[in-house]
Design a protein around this motif. Structure first.
Motif, PDB file in Angstrom:
ATOM      1  N   ALA A   1      17.867  36.862  15.832  1.00 47.62           N
ATOM      2  CA  ALA A   1      17.933  38.208  16.331  1.00 47.62           C
ATOM      3  C   ALA A   1      17.559  39.161  15.227  1.00 47.62           C
ATOM      4  CB  ALA A   1      19.390  38.459  16.913  1.00 47.62           C
TER       5      ALA A   1
ATOM      6  N   THR B   1      17.379  39.411  20.391  1.00 47.11           N
ATOM      7  CA  THR B   1      18.823  38.745  20.865  1.00 47.11           C
ATOM      8  C   THR B   1      18.854  37.009  20.766  1.00 47.11           C
ATOM      9  OG1 THR B   1      18.358  38.478  23.299  1.00 47.11           O
ATOM     10  CG2 THR B   1      19.404  40.284  22.573  1.00 47.11           C
ATOM     11  N   ASP B   2      20.066  36.676  20.173  1.00 51.19           N
ATOM     12  CA  ASP B   2      20.054  35.100  20.469  1.00 51.19           C
ATOM     13  C   ASP B   2      19.152  34.601  19.164  1.00 51.19           C
ATOM     14  OD1 ASP B   2      22.227  34.843  22.534  1.00 51.19           O
ATOM     15  OD2 ASP B   2      20.365  35.682  23.811  1.00 51.19           O
TER      16      ASP B   2
ATOM     17  N   ALA C   1      15.776  33.957  24.574  1.00 48.08           N
ATOM     18  CA  ALA C   1      16.075  35.311  23.692  1.00 48.08           C
ATOM     19  C   ALA C   1      15.265  36.386  24.285  1.00 48.08           C
ATOM     20  CB  ALA C   1      15.638  35.250  22.284  1.00 48.08           C
TER      21      ALA C   1
END
Length: 681
Positions: free
Chosen positions: A134, A182-183, A149
């Motif tokens: 991220a 994200t992720d 993601a």
């Protein structure tokens, strides 16, 4: 791709264009445009005659007039170069935005032993595995092999909304220069340094990778033939005039040649081609070749997927149909209970529809949720009181009820067929051993498509829908959308066969796709448009990529392609029509010196031979910048049959191209004659 660059000319583009216009005077560049190269040779000749007016036996009094002709020819070349420089400048402005996203940074390489190594992204090779967490940039184009993601692709698409990328399926392709929000993603690199999608985009929008299209090449050959033909005619005039012992200045012959050859379209031809690709790019579509854009204008058949293109793709509950002997309230309550914990779009829509009808149920009644899977092909719930509710396809529920020892209602198949004939999906609902009814799931046709397909039909373009649905459902959707035909129960190989069949009849075929299974068909089609959200295989096979991943955009792309062809044809018509008026201006003025009877052709009543020649040259020069906005924006496309379109454009650009120079040259002649009189020329 930035969507803010919508102005035709900005200060930055203007500065770049002015600088580029002067640099293009280099003969090594000008020779690529033979028509304008002939003008440059004429400019060099008149420049020499301005310095040495008696070089070819002329009179020293011709110096001032030679200087004026030289100045007008210089302006003609400058305007022609300026037109192309503006088109290139717009592309470079877009490229500058993209280059901001292309920076060398560190990438996290996963070695064979599982350890990590930080190295420069430019040193990554095909097949390397990288880990992107991220907040980090994706180092190069690749395919997600692990993880899921949210990714910010605004640097490429201009859209701020993030997209999901995950391993497997049709959304595993990622582009270098985009950011993981994200992720994490584990990515397999698919291209080498300097070969990424972003690198290709920069090269294409800058114009460095643009190749002339077949139609552009054909028109260029025509212009070369016309220019060389007129060159031979004018050159052969010189010994003829000498034989008649007539003193006709060389600068006059140069002016005659420049007015005879198609300088207007010669100066704008490259700009039209560059601007055509630019318009596609500004529409957030990357054309991997100019030929692809041009082919869009010649499309005869469009092959479209149903789901996501013609319909929204989400099957939503529209109505509940109870079978004979069943209370509808009982059916709706069972449908609601079976869908309370169903997170699919279909399940949520069933809950929404039941709620709108005033029904409510308590989730506490549910003991066990039966998830849909490929084995049982149905879903449902088991209640705490032992009640079993199931929903699924007709065949699946029929087998399930038989195994339970229940009976099939006599009107069930009729209701299932009724929904199928409406283009919907029937979802049969049962409670214990009893079938209660059917849910009508409707895949809605996108609004406005029928009208747009009608416009395409007016253009002579046939539309075909490919769908995996049964023939009845496919026919209903095709009728509702206003399509010309459909291919039901379509497999990937069926798409290729459909494309080949159309091409065998001499037709140009366009299609959209995003999956790996679409790649062969995209490669076979004359215009293959891949979605940016699709797989790397699809993007590699296509010759256009839609950054917005909007399959219906193929309709607008066809209009852009047709607009490119119409623009080139309209301005060519206007340029050729211009020459008619210039002939009437310059030929009587020039040859009345040899044959006074030619003066009868001076229907514009231009003041003197000198003012007539100079006025024609000045009009020839100023018409180029006046047409630059049309070349940049393109002639507006109107959906109509080819014959009507041809007649319309002949009326506007043909007749208009004849009338405009007569008026323009006459207006220019008045101050020109006055100015020449002051100079004593």
């Amino acid at each position: 791709m930035s969507k803010k660059q919508n102005k035709l000319i900005t200060k930055e583009i203007l500065n770049t264009a002015i600088k580029g216009a002067f640099l293009k005077f280099d003969p090594r560049f000008m020779v690529k445009n033979p028509t304008m190269f002939i003008v440059e040779i004429g400019f060099m000749i008149t420049l020499i005659l301005s310095l040495f007016p008696t070089l070819f036996g002329g009179d020293d009094q011709e110096r001032i007039y030679n200087i004026l002709i030289t100045l007008v020819l210089f302006i003609t070349l400058l305007f022609a170069n300026f037109a192309e420089s503006i088109a290139e400048g717009r592309g470079k402005a877009q490229a500058a935005t993209l280059k901001q996203s292309k920076k060398d940074f560190k990438a996290r390489l996963i070695k064979n032993d599982g350890s990590e190594e930080m190295l420069s992204a430019s040193k990554l090779k095909i097949g390397d595995i990288v880990l992107v967490q991220a907040g980090e940039l994706i180092p190069n184009d690749g395919e997600v092999i692990e993880g899921a993601a949210s990714v910010d692709e605004s640097a490429i698409t201009g859209e701020s909304a993030p997209v999901m990328r995950e391993a497997g399926g049709d959304f595993s392709s990622v582009t270098g220069g985009t950011t993981v929000l994200t992720d994490f993603l584990k990515i397999k690199i698919l291209v080498g340094a300097g070969e990424s999608f972003l690198d290709k985009m920069i090269g294409l929008v800058e114009g460095a990778a643009r190749q002339k299209t077949p139609n552009e090449i054909a028109l260029n050959i025509l212009l070369i033939v016309l220019s060389l033909s007129f060159l031979v005619v004018v050159v052969s005039l010189y010994p003829f005039i000498q034989f008649l012992n007539v003193n006709l200045p060389i600068s006059w012959l140069v002016a005659l040649l420049v007015c005879l050859i198609p300088t207007t379209i010669g100066g704008l031809l490259s700009a039209i081609g560059i601007a055509g690709m630019d318009r596609v790019t500004r529409f957030n579509v990357i054309a991997l070749s100019g030929k692809a854009v041009e082919s869009c204008g010649d499309v005869d058949t469009m092959i479209l997927d149903k789901t996501g293109t013609i319909t929204f793709g989400n099957r939503l509950a529209d109505e509940f149909y109870e079978v004979e002997g069943i209370d509808k309230n009982k059916l709706i309550r069972a449908c609601l209970l079976s869908s309370l914990k169903d997170e699919t779009p279909e399940g949520k829509s069933i809950v929404t529809l039941a709620s709108k009808m005033g029904f409510q149920c308590n989730q506490e009644e549910i003991k066990e949720v039966i998830e849909f899977n490929a084995q049982n092909r149905m879903s449902g719930v088991n209640l705490k009181d032992g009640t079993q509710i199931r929903k699924g396809a007709f065949d699946t529920i029929k087998v399930y009820i038989d195994e339970m020892g229940g009976e099939i209602p006599s009107d069930l198949e009729e209701k299932v067929m009724q929904i199928s004939n409406l283009g919907g999906t029937p979802l049969v609902v049962s409670q214990n051993k009893e079938i209660l009814g059917v849910i009508y799931l409707k895949d809605t046709v996108k609004p406005g498509l029928k009208e747009r397909f009608a416009k395409l039909r007016k253009m002579g373009i046939k539309t075909l829908m490919c769908t995996g649905d049964n023939p009845l459902t496919a026919a209903t959707i095709a009728k509702e959308a206003g399509l010309d035909g459909f291919i039901a129960e379509c497999k990937p190989e069926d798409k290729i066969e459909a494309i080949k069949k159309e091409q065998a009849e001499g037709k140009i075929v366009a299609m959209t796709g995003d999956g790996t299974n679409d790649a062969p068909a995209l490669a076979q089609a004359d215009v293959g448009i891949a979605m940016n959200s699709g797989t790397a295989a699809a993007k590699e096979a296509a010759n256009m990529i839609d950054l917005d991943s909007n399959p219906t955009k193929i309709l607008e792309i066809v209009e852009i392609g047709k607009g490119l062809l119409i623009t080139r044809g309209s301005l060519t018509t206007f340029s050729m029509a211009n020459d008619i008026a210039k002939y009437f201006a310059i030929l009587p003025a020039m040859f009345s010196v040899v044959l006074p009877q030619m003066q009868i052709l001076n229907i514009m009543h231009l003041a003197t031979p000198q003012s007539a020649i100079l006025s024609a040259l000045i009009f020839n020069a100023i018409i180029i910048p006046l047409l630059i906005p049309i070349a940049m924006r393109g002639v507006k496309f109107r959906p109509m049959k080819s014959e009507m379109l041809l007649l319309r454009n002949l009326g506007i650009y043909g007749i208009g191209g004849i009338i405009a120079p007569f008026i323009g040259i006459k207006i220019i002649d008045i101050p020109t004659a006055w100015f020449l009189g002051i100079l004593g020329v």
